[in-house]
Design a protein around this motif. Sequence first.
Motif, PDB file in Angstrom:
ATOM      1  N   ALA A 193       0.802  -1.210   0.000  1.00  0.00           N
ATOM      2  CA  ALA A 193       0.000   0.000   0.000  1.00  0.00           C
ATOM      3  C   ALA A 193       0.839   1.265   0.000  1.00  0.00           C
ATOM      4  O   ALA A 193       0.532   2.219  -0.694  1.00  0.00           O
ATOM      5  N   GLY A 194       1.887   1.294   0.811  1.00  0.00           N
ATOM      6  CA  GLY A 194       2.743   2.467   0.862  1.00  0.00           C
ATOM      7  C   GLY A 194       4.138   2.096   0.424  1.00  0.00           C
ATOM      8  O   GLY A 194       4.993   1.836   1.267  1.00  0.00           O
ATOM      9  N   ARG A 203       3.872  -2.712   2.976  1.00  0.00           N
ATOM     10  CA  ARG A 203       2.455  -3.032   2.946  1.00  0.00           C
ATOM     11  C   ARG A 203       1.665  -2.065   3.816  1.00  0.00           C
ATOM     12  O   ARG A 203       0.504  -1.798   3.564  1.00  0.00           O
ATOM     13  N   THR A 204       2.289  -1.562   4.874  1.00  0.00           N
ATOM     14  CA  THR A 204       1.663  -0.548   5.712  1.00  0.00           C
ATOM     15  C   THR A 204       1.643   0.777   4.960  1.00  0.00           C
ATOM     16  O   THR A 204       2.604   1.126   4.284  1.00  0.00           O
ATOM     17  N   ASP A 205       0.552   1.515   5.084  1.00  0.00           N
ATOM     18  CA  ASP A 205       0.449   2.793   4.373  1.00  0.00           C
ATOM     19  C   ASP A 205       0.475   3.952   5.355  1.00  0.00           C
ATOM     20  O   ASP A 205       0.494   3.764   6.578  1.00  0.00           O
ATOM     21  N   ASP A 206       0.476   5.160   4.802  1.00  0.00           N
ATOM     22  CA  ASP A 206       0.476   6.386   5.585  1.00  0.00           C
ATOM     23  C   ASP A 206      -0.711   7.244   5.163  1.00  0.00           C
ATOM     24  O   ASP A 206      -1.329   6.998   4.126  1.00  0.00           O
ATOM     25  N   ASN A 215      -0.434   8.106  -8.937  1.00  0.00           N
ATOM     26  CA  ASN A 215      -1.132   8.866  -7.896  1.00  0.00           C
ATOM     27  C   ASN A 215      -1.150  10.337  -8.278  1.00  0.00           C
ATOM     28  O   ASN A 215      -0.139  10.873  -8.758  1.00  0.00           O
ATOM     29  N   HIS A 234      -5.781   7.367  -7.012  1.00  0.00           N
ATOM     30  CA  HIS A 234      -4.796   6.283  -7.069  1.00  0.00           C
ATOM     31  C   HIS A 234      -5.271   5.170  -7.993  1.00  0.00           C
ATOM     32  O   HIS A 234      -6.454   4.822  -8.007  1.00  0.00           O
ATOM     33  N   LYS A 276      -7.239   8.620  -1.388  1.00  0.00           N
ATOM     34  CA  LYS A 276      -6.690   8.906  -0.061  1.00  0.00           C
ATOM     35  C   LYS A 276      -7.154  10.287   0.384  1.00  0.00           C
ATOM     36  O   LYS A 276      -7.075  11.259  -0.381  1.00  0.00           O
ATOM     37  N   TRP A 285      -5.245   5.439   8.792  1.00  0.00           N
ATOM     38  CA  TRP A 285      -3.794   5.516   8.906  1.00  0.00           C
ATOM     39  C   TRP A 285      -3.377   6.739   9.718  1.00  0.00           C
ATOM     40  O   TRP A 285      -4.015   7.797   9.636  1.00  0.00           O
TER      41      TRP A 285
END
Length: 267
Positions: A41-42, A46-49, A83, A93, A120, A162
């Motif tokens: 995602a980020g 895998r963790t996004d902001d 993006n 996105h 987002k 997030w």
Amino acid sequence: MMPKREMASGKGIRLVMERKTCMAVDALVYCMACLSIPALAGPPYRTDDPEPVEYQHHEFYIATQQIKTADGRAGTLPHFEFNYGSAPDVMLHIIAPVAFSSPADGPRQRGLGDVEFGVKYRFMQETDSRPMVGTFPILVTHTGNADKGLGNGDTQIFLPIWLQKKWGEWQSYGGGGYWINRAPDTKNYWFFGWQVQKELSEHLTLGGEIFHNTEQVAGQGSSTGFNLGGSYNFDEHKHLLFSAGKGLTNVDNTNKFSSYVGYQWTW
């Protein structure tokens, strides 16, 4: 699963499953398990902001990612991500992947994967005393051929929250959300992740993340894993992103090794 009809003397018609068909189904079940994992995602994590691209600015990535389990490998080779900061605090996105699957006991497949769309939205700015907060709903279509292991088999929707905070050269972000997966034999599930990184110079940033998924396929079990990675800035517009990691629990079924490499243009 299409059975082969065979005549047996004195016993009428009996159904015999062809080995080739069984291999295809096994490959499909494996790839559904792998490809139901969301795209990183980020990037490269895998963790996004919660931070969107700035208003009227753009990001474009050419990248590849893969995941290996005891049953084989699956991923993208490559995928294209774009993006755009369409409004203050809002980013549009899209990811268009060329997917591949290489089951341990079957032929390699390659073709269009599941196209991803998202928006987002940052609804709380970071201050000295509070983090930045936002959401990033994602819709993953089922454009990939699930029969060849190149797609999930139906629509997926991700609904996350997030958070992000920065202290000098250090930055940390994370959160999680709920995946709705409509594909056959899959389950809705939760994803949680947290990342920490340090800016070592104007060119190099290194970091790592830990993440957890609840069970996605019945009988597969939940999974926890990690990635280590970072980014290298050639200049203000060209960037290399990279990460690699593996599972910490239920490793054979979910993540023996995973990686991401991408080249990013910003303008």
